[in-house]
Design an enzyme around this catalytic site. Sequence first.
Site, PDB file in Angstrom:
ATOM      1  N   CYS A  86       1.019  -1.264  -0.069  1.00 13.80           N
ATOM      2  CA  CYS A  86       0.126  -0.084   0.039  1.00 13.80           C
ATOM      3  C   CYS A  86       0.900   1.351   0.025  1.00 13.80           C
ATOM      4  O   CYS A  86       1.627   1.313  -1.116  1.00 13.80           O
ATOM      5  CB  CYS A  86      -1.143   0.055   1.177  1.00 13.80           C
ATOM      6  SG  CYS A  86      -2.323   1.131   1.043  1.00 13.80           S
ATOM      7  N   HIS A 189      -4.148  -4.759  -0.259  1.00 17.00           N
ATOM      8  CA  HIS A 189      -3.396  -5.314   1.120  1.00 17.00           C
ATOM      9  C   HIS A 189      -3.493  -6.906   0.772  1.00 17.00           C
ATOM     10  O   HIS A 189      -4.726  -7.492   1.062  1.00 17.00           O
ATOM     11  CB  HIS A 189      -4.321  -4.868   2.104  1.00 17.00           C
ATOM     12  CG  HIS A 189      -3.941  -3.484   2.618  1.00 17.00           C
ATOM     13  ND1 HIS A 189      -3.134  -3.173   3.538  1.00 17.00           N
ATOM     14  CD2 HIS A 189      -4.266  -2.242   2.371  1.00 17.00           C
ATOM     15  CE1 HIS A 189      -3.079  -1.926   3.672  1.00 17.00           C
ATOM     16  NE2 HIS A 189      -3.904  -1.200   2.939  1.00 17.00           N
ATOM     17  N   GLU A 191      -2.560  -9.054   3.010  1.00 20.13           N
ATOM     18  CA  GLU A 191      -2.924  -9.787   4.204  1.00 20.13           C
ATOM     19  C   GLU A 191      -4.339  -9.600   4.363  1.00 20.13           C
ATOM     20  O   GLU A 191      -4.752 -10.185   5.477  1.00 20.13           O
ATOM     21  CB  GLU A 191      -2.039  -9.007   5.341  1.00 20.13           C
ATOM     22  CG  GLU A 191      -2.619  -7.632   5.709  1.00 20.13           C
ATOM     23  CD  GLU A 191      -1.938  -6.438   4.572  1.00 20.13           C
ATOM     24  OE1 GLU A 191      -1.471  -6.844   3.841  1.00 20.13           O
ATOM     25  OE2 GLU A 191      -2.079  -5.195   5.233  1.00 20.13           O
TER      26      GLU A 191
END
Lengths: 221, 261
Positions: A86, A189, A191
């Site tokens: 990001c 992202h 994750e």
Amino acid sequence: MIAVLDLGIGNLSSVRSGFLRAGEETTVIARGEAWEELLAARDDVTGVVLPGVGAFGDAMFQLRASGLLNVVRGAVREGRPLLGICLGMQLLFSLSEEHGSHVGLGVFPGKVVRFPNDVKVPHMGWNDLTVVKDHPLLAGVRKGDYVYFVHSFHAVVQDEQHLLAAAQYGRTLVPAVVAKGSVCGTQFHPEKSGPVGEKILRNFVAICRAWTAPKGEKAHV
Amino acid sequence: MLTKRIIPCFDVLDGRVVKHVGFLENRRDAGDPVALAERYCADGADELVLLDISASEEGRLATHRVVAQVAEKVNIPLTVGGGVSTVDDVRALLLAGADKVSMNTGAVRNPQLIREAAHRFGEQCVVVAIDAKLNETMGQYEVMVKGGKVGTGMDVITWAKRAADFGAGEILLTSFRQDGTREGFDITLTRLVAEAVNIPVIASGGAGKKEHFYKVLTEGKADAALAASVFHFAETSVGQVKAFLRQKGVPVRWTGTGTPA
């Protein structure tokens, strides 16, 4: 072991949990003098993650103030796998127009600009990827796979060779994954991007584990 | 193309998921938050929202533990709110593992909270939750606080615009009249707000069947739709809603689960 750099702005638990689910431990590095020093203290570190939320200028300030800038530069110089996530990806570009003009790390030529006003900002939610170039980071990722974005500024890639995948938002083709040598970045992202994101984290872990020092050219200290 | 999001929401009281009908009365136990979060995640939920409704400090800490447990298990974004009134509250929830923090009464009382939180942690993690109720006397939708109990006399559209100007990254808009009734989202309200601001709007309150989601995401112009009881009590599933939307041509993240039953 992956070193996650702490710029003191965002929450690192998402990134750490993400890597744990991908089968890798992380260690948080909040201060640094030199990359070599870090490696001397943690010889099990295989790669570096530069996460980031917040504003570009603040993050660059934090990188300098904490000494982590040296860690990033050292890792890049040595050719270590490094992943920017990001804002962390945006920091790797030359310049950002977020709240004024700020110089970035300059790994990727190009600048970071705001979305035009004809779309909702932030670009928030799940968008599909168009993979334009094969890379070990995207092994198993297919065109049309969805990942989670949340950002108000986006990179403009100067050298098309660095672009691995993109996502369409309004009339902007958002650079979603970039890579140059050992350095890569994702605007989304991983994750927080479900099974697709987890695959990308696993790929990065594999890249880190497979890394060996380039022969004959040890980095100058 | 950016997809429309389907977001299950939990109200958490002292570490357990509960659901109120009409905000206040009729509390029903809806299960263990971690188990529910994992189930929704597997079923294709695009995000999760967790609202802490504990009244005590112990209850709040129990919720923080739940946030940490949920955040560890799920690989989709997690928004947490409930009783957020200071920047330290925001920080504590982010540290517990929230990706975004939702603020409601605290932001109405002190709009600077939005600005400070956006500045410190980034706009992307600031969600302003607005509880709206049609006020016949005002001829407007009125902003309600304290869980829908207290009217503020403030117009919802004005407040939504102001919140966006102050740096909110998203609006979570709940129709008070519709919440828990399962009679459908308030399409008029949602569309008014979605057209007034240039940030994403999550519609909430009133979801009862998959057609309701379709209507609010198309006619209502919402970017996302949130629901609680309809999912907790398995009236329909996230997978079924998304399969239905996909069939109708609404862009959704498709994970291949669920049939439009």
